[in-house]
Every structure is written in structure tokens, then in C-alpha cells.
Design a protein around this motif. Structure first.
Motif, PDB file in Angstrom:
ATOM      1  N   LEU A  75      40.772  64.510  44.954  1.00  0.00           N
ATOM      2  CA  LEU A  75      39.483  63.786  44.984  1.00  0.00           C
ATOM      3  C   LEU A  75      39.501  62.561  44.415  1.00  0.00           C
ATOM      4  O   LEU A  75      38.689  61.709  44.624  1.00  0.00           O
ATOM      5  N   LEU A  76      40.201  62.174  43.261  1.00  0.00           N
ATOM      6  CA  LEU A  76      40.211  60.912  42.539  1.00  0.00           C
ATOM      7  C   LEU A  76      40.485  59.548  43.495  1.00  0.00           C
ATOM      8  O   LEU A  76      41.433  59.784  44.014  1.00  0.00           O
ATOM      9  N   PRO A  77      39.273  58.939  43.448  1.00  0.00           N
ATOM     10  CA  PRO A  77      39.836  57.603  44.134  1.00  0.00           C
ATOM     11  C   PRO A  77      40.526  56.522  43.159  1.00  0.00           C
ATOM     12  O   PRO A  77      40.516  56.542  41.872  1.00  0.00           O
ATOM     13  N   GLU A  78      41.414  55.553  43.868  1.00  0.00           N
ATOM     14  CA  GLU A  78      42.013  54.519  43.148  1.00  0.00           C
ATOM     15  C   GLU A  78      41.175  53.546  42.809  1.00  0.00           C
ATOM     16  O   GLU A  78      39.900  53.321  43.133  1.00  0.00           O
ATOM     17  N   SER A  79      41.501  52.870  41.948  1.00  0.00           N
ATOM     18  CA  SER A  79      40.418  51.715  41.206  1.00  0.00           C
ATOM     19  C   SER A  79      40.351  50.653  42.381  1.00  0.00           C
ATOM     20  O   SER A  79      41.291  50.219  42.665  1.00  0.00           O
ATOM     21  N   VAL A  80      39.166  50.313  42.738  1.00  0.00           N
ATOM     22  CA  VAL A  80      38.870  49.398  43.804  1.00  0.00           C
ATOM     23  C   VAL A  80      39.234  47.809  43.146  1.00  0.00           C
ATOM     24  O   VAL A  80      39.862  46.979  43.823  1.00  0.00           O
ATOM     25  N   ARG A  81      38.951  47.680  41.860  1.00  0.00           N
ATOM     26  CA  ARG A  81      39.267  46.406  41.200  1.00  0.00           C
ATOM     27  C   ARG A  81      40.726  46.114  40.999  1.00  0.00           C
ATOM     28  O   ARG A  81      41.217  45.310  41.141  1.00  0.00           O
ATOM     29  N   TYR A  82      41.484  47.289  40.759  1.00  0.00           N
ATOM     30  CA  TYR A  82      42.925  47.316  40.810  1.00  0.00           C
ATOM     31  C   TYR A  82      43.275  46.829  42.103  1.00  0.00           C
ATOM     32  O   TYR A  82      44.234  46.167  42.293  1.00  0.00           O
ATOM     33  N   LEU A  83      42.891  47.551  43.197  1.00  0.00           N
ATOM     34  CA  LEU A  83      43.213  47.067  44.623  1.00  0.00           C
ATOM     35  C   LEU A  83      43.226  45.875  44.592  1.00  0.00           C
ATOM     36  O   LEU A  83      44.111  45.135  45.678  1.00  0.00           O
ATOM     37  N   VAL A  84      41.916  45.077  44.467  1.00  0.00           N
ATOM     38  CA  VAL A  84      41.937  43.563  44.606  1.00  0.00           C
ATOM     39  C   VAL A  84      42.650  42.886  43.985  1.00  0.00           C
ATOM     40  O   VAL A  84      43.312  42.078  44.439  1.00  0.00           O
ATOM     41  N   ALA A  85      42.932  43.100  42.525  1.00  0.00           N
ATOM     42  CA  ALA A  85      43.777  42.320  41.733  1.00  0.00           C
ATOM     43  C   ALA A  85      45.056  42.528  42.301  1.00  0.00           C
ATOM     44  O   ALA A  85      46.023  41.321  42.237  1.00  0.00           O
ATOM     45  N   ARG A  86      45.551  43.495  42.899  1.00  0.00           N
ATOM     46  CA  ARG A  86      46.859  43.431  43.375  1.00  0.00           C
ATOM     47  C   ARG A  86      47.142  42.692  44.670  1.00  0.00           C
ATOM     48  O   ARG A  86      48.137  42.960  45.420  1.00  0.00           O
ATOM     49  N   GLY A  87      45.924  42.521  45.388  1.00  0.00           N
ATOM     50  CA  GLY A  87      46.080  42.029  46.650  1.00  0.00           C
ATOM     51  C   GLY A  87      46.453  43.169  47.844  1.00  0.00           C
ATOM     52  O   GLY A  87      47.254  42.602  48.860  1.00  0.00           O
ATOM     53  N   ALA A  88      45.853  44.252  47.950  1.00  0.00           N
ATOM     54  CA  ALA A  88      46.172  45.350  48.558  1.00  0.00           C
ATOM     55  C   ALA A  88      45.568  44.710  50.090  1.00  0.00           C
ATOM     56  O   ALA A  88      44.701  44.198  50.136  1.00  0.00           O
ATOM     57  N   ASP A  89      45.746  45.793  50.903  1.00  0.00           N
ATOM     58  CA  ASP A  89      45.435  45.384  52.224  1.00  0.00           C
ATOM     59  C   ASP A  89      43.713  45.590  52.251  1.00  0.00           C
ATOM     60  O   ASP A  89      43.457  46.565  51.796  1.00  0.00           O
ATOM     61  N   PRO A  90      43.205  44.534  52.811  1.00  0.00           N
ATOM     62  CA  PRO A  90      41.640  44.498  53.112  1.00  0.00           C
ATOM     63  C   PRO A  90      40.989  45.783  53.591  1.00  0.00           C
ATOM     64  O   PRO A  90      40.085  46.289  53.190  1.00  0.00           O
ATOM     65  N   ALA A  91      41.699  46.392  54.524  1.00  0.00           N
ATOM     66  CA  ALA A  91      41.206  47.564  55.030  1.00  0.00           C
ATOM     67  C   ALA A  91      40.978  48.654  54.226  1.00  0.00           C
ATOM     68  O   ALA A  91      40.151  49.440  54.247  1.00  0.00           O
ATOM     69  N   LEU A 151      37.451  38.934  42.288  1.00  0.00           N
ATOM     70  CA  LEU A 151      36.735  39.692  41.468  1.00  0.00           C
ATOM     71  C   LEU A 151      35.999  38.763  40.472  1.00  0.00           C
ATOM     72  O   LEU A 151      35.799  38.909  39.411  1.00  0.00           O
ATOM     73  N   GLY A 152      35.539  37.766  41.308  1.00  0.00           N
ATOM     74  CA  GLY A 152      34.608  36.834  40.456  1.00  0.00           C
ATOM     75  C   GLY A 152      35.521  35.581  39.809  1.00  0.00           C
ATOM     76  O   GLY A 152      35.095  35.061  38.928  1.00  0.00           O
ATOM     77  N   GLY A 153      36.857  35.633  39.910  1.00  0.00           N
ATOM     78  CA  GLY A 153      37.659  34.857  39.335  1.00  0.00           C
ATOM     79  C   GLY A 153      38.637  34.351  40.186  1.00  0.00           C
ATOM     80  O   GLY A 153      38.293  34.269  41.343  1.00  0.00           O
ATOM     81  N   PRO A 154      40.007  34.197  39.944  1.00  0.00           N
ATOM     82  CA  PRO A 154      41.093  33.647  40.946  1.00  0.00           C
ATOM     83  C   PRO A 154      41.223  34.791  42.056  1.00  0.00           C
ATOM     84  O   PRO A 154      40.848  35.766  41.920  1.00  0.00           O
ATOM     85  N   ALA A 155      41.402  34.060  43.143  1.00  0.00           N
ATOM     86  CA  ALA A 155      41.578  34.866  44.540  1.00  0.00           C
ATOM     87  C   ALA A 155      42.806  35.955  44.164  1.00  0.00           C
ATOM     88  O   ALA A 155      43.635  36.067  43.520  1.00  0.00           O
ATOM     89  N   ALA A 156      42.507  37.200  44.720  1.00  0.00           N
ATOM     90  CA  ALA A 156      43.403  38.370  44.806  1.00  0.00           C
ATOM     91  C   ALA A 156      44.769  37.853  45.209  1.00  0.00           C
ATOM     92  O   ALA A 156      44.969  37.282  46.235  1.00  0.00           O
ATOM     93  N   GLY A 157      45.677  38.552  44.329  1.00  0.00           N
ATOM     94  CA  GLY A 157      47.295  38.252  44.597  1.00  0.00           C
ATOM     95  C   GLY A 157      47.381  36.838  44.281  1.00  0.00           C
ATOM     96  O   GLY A 157      48.739  36.433  44.299  1.00  0.00           O
ATOM     97  N   ALA A 158      46.761  35.940  43.646  1.00  0.00           N
ATOM     98  CA  ALA A 158      46.913  34.568  43.011  1.00  0.00           C
ATOM     99  C   ALA A 158      47.893  34.620  41.883  1.00  0.00           C
ATOM    100  O   ALA A 158      47.975  35.533  41.266  1.00  0.00           O
TER     101      ALA A 158
END
Length: 450
Positions: free
Chosen positions: A197-213, A234-241
Motif C-alpha cells: 500500500l505505501l506509495p513512494e515519495s513523489v518529490r523524491y521521484l521528481v528530484a531523481r528525474g524518474a520517468d514522467p509517466a 520542485l519549484g527549484g532546479p529542474a529534475a535531474g539537474a
């Protein structure tokens, strides 16, 4: 329709708290509840160990502190791992390890075996708690982040108190091993729920540059109807930068002094917590209380952690650092008061409850303070290292009271109160150091808590 770029924190902040956040909160609350139960269990069974195995108070110190060494190592290693591999994977593995190690502890035959197994239990405990804090914080809207994090973290003192109440009933009826059996089975059940049931952190996924899907699948659960985006931010540098992350961020010039002060405050708070949770049942027995009464009164101390919910609301509204500093200052006075009334049960009960409320409220608010201090790229490491280094304070607290043998009860509690003063000063230094960094210019102080 596909948007060009979606700001994830802005979307979370613009919406009411929904089902994904509630589910994450509940699961993380249960993690921390069991964490508190398992961490404090050894203190409640300590009097039974002295009787069954014929050991002295001083001989118990390694057993009481063994889990804390594991907690420190688990936290220091799990934070960087979670910033690299994800919050969920580390949480599931940690909770499973807690269950297996605590279950094995119930079958220990001597102090050495119990100490070794408590160390292994501590590894999982140390990895689980900071990542539960991080995940809750990252799914919470900024306007309610401290409140939600403190509500979740209040599960720790509640779990510790639950351990005391259950121990007072279970040990006379079923023996001290039954407490550890329960502390092992419950996490194994929770492990299955987390995996499913536990979802992964969406902020973490963005910060790591995960698949947009993959990110969109989570965002659709948070905000139904949200269209897919070509990129997420995340309101800062682009994901994966390329940017500073993990421990390098925590120890960077903009965060270094604040990190040190958070470590010092958490260290001092755990000196008090473990000195009192582990030793109050024994100290109260030495003061003339019967074992059951001693355990029940001692259990009131961690129960006071529910006050962190109120402080979390105040932290969201007023200066969070100032609120926590005041909590630690009042803690010092309250702990001294316990030693003054220890001979009178009618006064001891409210004294322990008030001291526990103040101390646990301040201590339980430090993870929220740390989570809001660091950005996503270093949040898990920042929170985990604060907790990991702070665990050495728990080790010091476990040995402290053993070294105070022979002192009067008022003097013992006065010594234990000193770290609360130090913690209050550390939080104040963090506040002014951060303000100085902000005045130095934008380049000196990156945006907090995105």
C-alpha cells in the motif's frame, strides 16, 4: 492535454489533504508507533531481567544501550540510501528487519545474546523512523507540514507508553519474553501492508528525474484529473539537474551550522528520554514504589508526547524554532520537579506526565524542524543524520543514570535536566545562524524545504 512543466509542491499545496496523504500518514504513524514500542520495551522488562538473571543495575547498561548503537548506525546509513534508492524500499526492509530481530530477542538466553539481538533490532529501528518522517513531510502541504509530521511522530511516544501499559499486564501473566514476541510479530504484519500500500515519495521521484509517466501515476492519485506533463519540477532546479545532494548538501556552508545545532538538540533530548524511560521504573522501585505502580507511572512519561500535535500547529503558525526552544526550556524545569516530589505518589503522577508532555513535545518536533530545513535532495539524509547522531545521546542517557548511583533522587533528576537547557540553546543558535545566512544573500542560503 499535456502541460509543459508541472510544479509538484505547488499542486500539493493548492489542494486539500487527500486519500494518498492520509494513507501515507497512517502507515508511517504505525511504523513509528511500533518503533516506539520496540525501542522502549527493554526498559520495561529490565526489572524482570534483574530478578530472573540476577544481574546488577550497572550490568544492564549494555543491554539498554545496545539497540541505541544499532539505531545510530541504521539512521546514518539509511538516510543516504533513501536519498539514492527511495524512501519506500528502505522502509519496507527496515520494518521487516525489526520484526525478525525482535522476535529472535524473545528467545535470548543471556545478556550477551539479548544485547546482540537488541543491536540488530536497533539497525531496523534507526532506518525506519527518519524515513517515515521524510515521507510524511514530503506528502504534506507546506501549510500543514509541521502539524502532520508531529502528529505522525507522536506515534513514537505513544508506542513507548503502550509498551509500559502492556508490560504491566503481560509480564506478570506471561513473562517478559511475551513483550518481545509481540514487538516482533506486529512489524512483520506491517511489512506486508507497507509493501502493498505505501506509495513512494513523489518529490523524491521528481528530484531523481524518474520517468514522467511514473510521476503522473502518483499525481493522478493526489489530484484526480491532473493531465500528464512533459516535465515535473520542485519549484527549484529542474529534475535531474546537477546539484548538491545527500550528505554534501547537509554539510554545505549554508546548512552546516544549522545541521550541527539540530544534531546537538536531538542528542540532548535523547539523553533525557532514554535516561528516564529506561531507568524510571528502577528508580521508582528504589524510592519505595511497588513494581507495577513504578511501571505504570513511568509509562506516563512517553505518553506525554501527544502534546507534539499542538506544538506542530503552533510551528506552522509562528516561528518553529522559537516554539521548540521554549519547549526544551520548560522541560528542564519539569524534570527537576520530578526529583522533588518522588516520595509522594499523588504529586509524582502529574509531575511525570507534565515533564513527559513538555520533553516529548519538544523532542518530537525536531524531525519536523529538520524536514522543513532541508530540500528534497538532502531531506532524508538530513533527518536521518540528525536522528543517527542524536542516538548517541540515548546511549549516553542509558549509561548516565547508572553512573549517578549513590546520588539523591533530587540530584539525579537535576543532572538529567541539564541537557534540556543545552538543547534549547542549540535551537536558538540554529535560528539566528539561519537568519544570518539569509541576510548574507541568496547564494549563501538555498531555498528551504522544497
Amino acid at each position: 492535454m499535456t502541460s509543459a512543466r508541472l510544479d509538484v509542491p505547488a499542486l500539493i499545496d493548492s489542494r486539500p489533504i487527500g486519500g494518498v496523504q492520509v494513507l501515507t500518514f497512517v502507515l508511517c504513524f504505525l511504523i513509528v508507533l511500533l518503533d516506539g514500542f520496540d525501542t522502549a520495551a527493554i526498559g520495561y522488562i529490565a526489572p524482570s531481567l534483574t530478578t530472573e538473571w540476577g544481574v546488577s543495575r550497572a550490568a544492564l547498561a549494555p543491554v539498554l544501550s545496545a539497540a541505541l548503537f544499532g539505531l545510530a548506525i541504521g539512521a546514518l546509513s539509511a538516510g543516504p540510501l533513501a536519498d539514492r534508492y527511495g524512501r519506500k524500499a528502505v522502509l519496507v526492509a527496515a520494518v521487516a528487519e525489526i520484526g525478525l530481530a525482535c522476535l529472535a530477542s524473545a528467545f535470548a538466553g543471556d545478556l550477551f545474546q539479548l544485547s546482540a539481538l537488541r543491536f540488530l533490532t536497533g539497525l531496523g529501528l534507526g532506518a525506519a523512523m527518519p524515513n517515515a518522517v521524510t515521507l510524511t513531510s514530503e506528502y504534506g502541504p507546506s501549510r500543514r507540514r509541521a502539524l502532520l509530521t508531529n502528529m505522525m511522530f507522536s506515534g513514537f511516544p505513544l508506542g513507548a507508553a503502550l509498551g509500559g501499559f502492556l508490560a504491566a499486564w503481560m509480564i506478570p501473566a506471561h513473562g517478559w519474553r511475551s513483550v518481545l514476541l509481540l514487538g516482533g510479530v506486529a512489524p512483520l504484519v506491517l511489512t506486508v501492508l507497507l509493501a502493498l500500500l505505501l506509495p513512494e515519495s513523489v518529490r523524491y521521484l521528481v528530484a531523481r528525474g524518474a520517468d514522467p509517466a511514473r510521476i503522473h501515476a502518483v499525481m493522478r492519485r493526489i489530484a484526480p484529473g491532473t493531465p500528464p506533463a512533459a516535465a515535473y519540477g520542485l519549484g527549484g532546479p529542474a529534475a535531474g539537474a546537477a546539484q548538491t545532494a545527500g550528505l554534501r548538501l547537509v554539510l554545505s556552508p549554508a546548512y552546516r551550522l544549522g545541521s550541527a545545532m539540530l544534531w546537538a538538540a536531538y542528542f540532548c533530548g535523547l539523553v533525557i528520554f532514554y535516561a528516564l524511560v529506561n531507568w524510571m521504573p528502577i528508580l521508582f522501585r528504589e524510592a519505595g514504589l511497588d513494581p507495577r505502580t513504578a511501571a505504570l507511572i513511568a509509562a506516563l512519561f512517553p505518553l506525554g508526547g501527544i502534546g507534539a500535535i499542538l506544538l506542530g500547529a503552533l510551528m506552522d503558525r509562528f516561528n518553529a524554532d522559537a516554539m521548540v526552544a521554549v519547549g526544551f526550556a520548560l522541560t528542564a524545569l519539569a524534570v527537576v520537579a520530578i526529583g522533588q516530589v518522588i516520595g509522594t505518589v499523588a504529586l509524582l503522577v502529574p509531575a511525570v506526565l507534565i515533564a513527559g508532555t513538555l520533553m516529548n513535545t519538544a523532542q518530537s518536533s525536531l524531525p519536523a524542524l529538520a524536514a522543513s530545513f532541508y530540500p528534497t535532495e538532502g531531506r532524508a539524509t538530513g533527518v536521518a543524520w540528525m536522528m543517527g547522531i542524536g542516538r548517541f545521546g540515548g546511549i549516553a542517557g542509558s549509561f548516565l543514570v547508572a553512573e549517578l548511583a549513590g546520588m539523591s533522587m533530587p540530584a539525579t533528576f537535576a543532572v538529567v535536566a541539564v541537557p534540556a537547557v543545552v538543547a534549547a540553546l542549540a535551537v536558538i543558535v540554529k535560528l539566528f545562524a539561519r537568519r544570518a545566512a539569509l541576510r548574507a544573500g541568496p547564494g549563501a542560503a538555498p531555498a528551504l524545504g522544497h
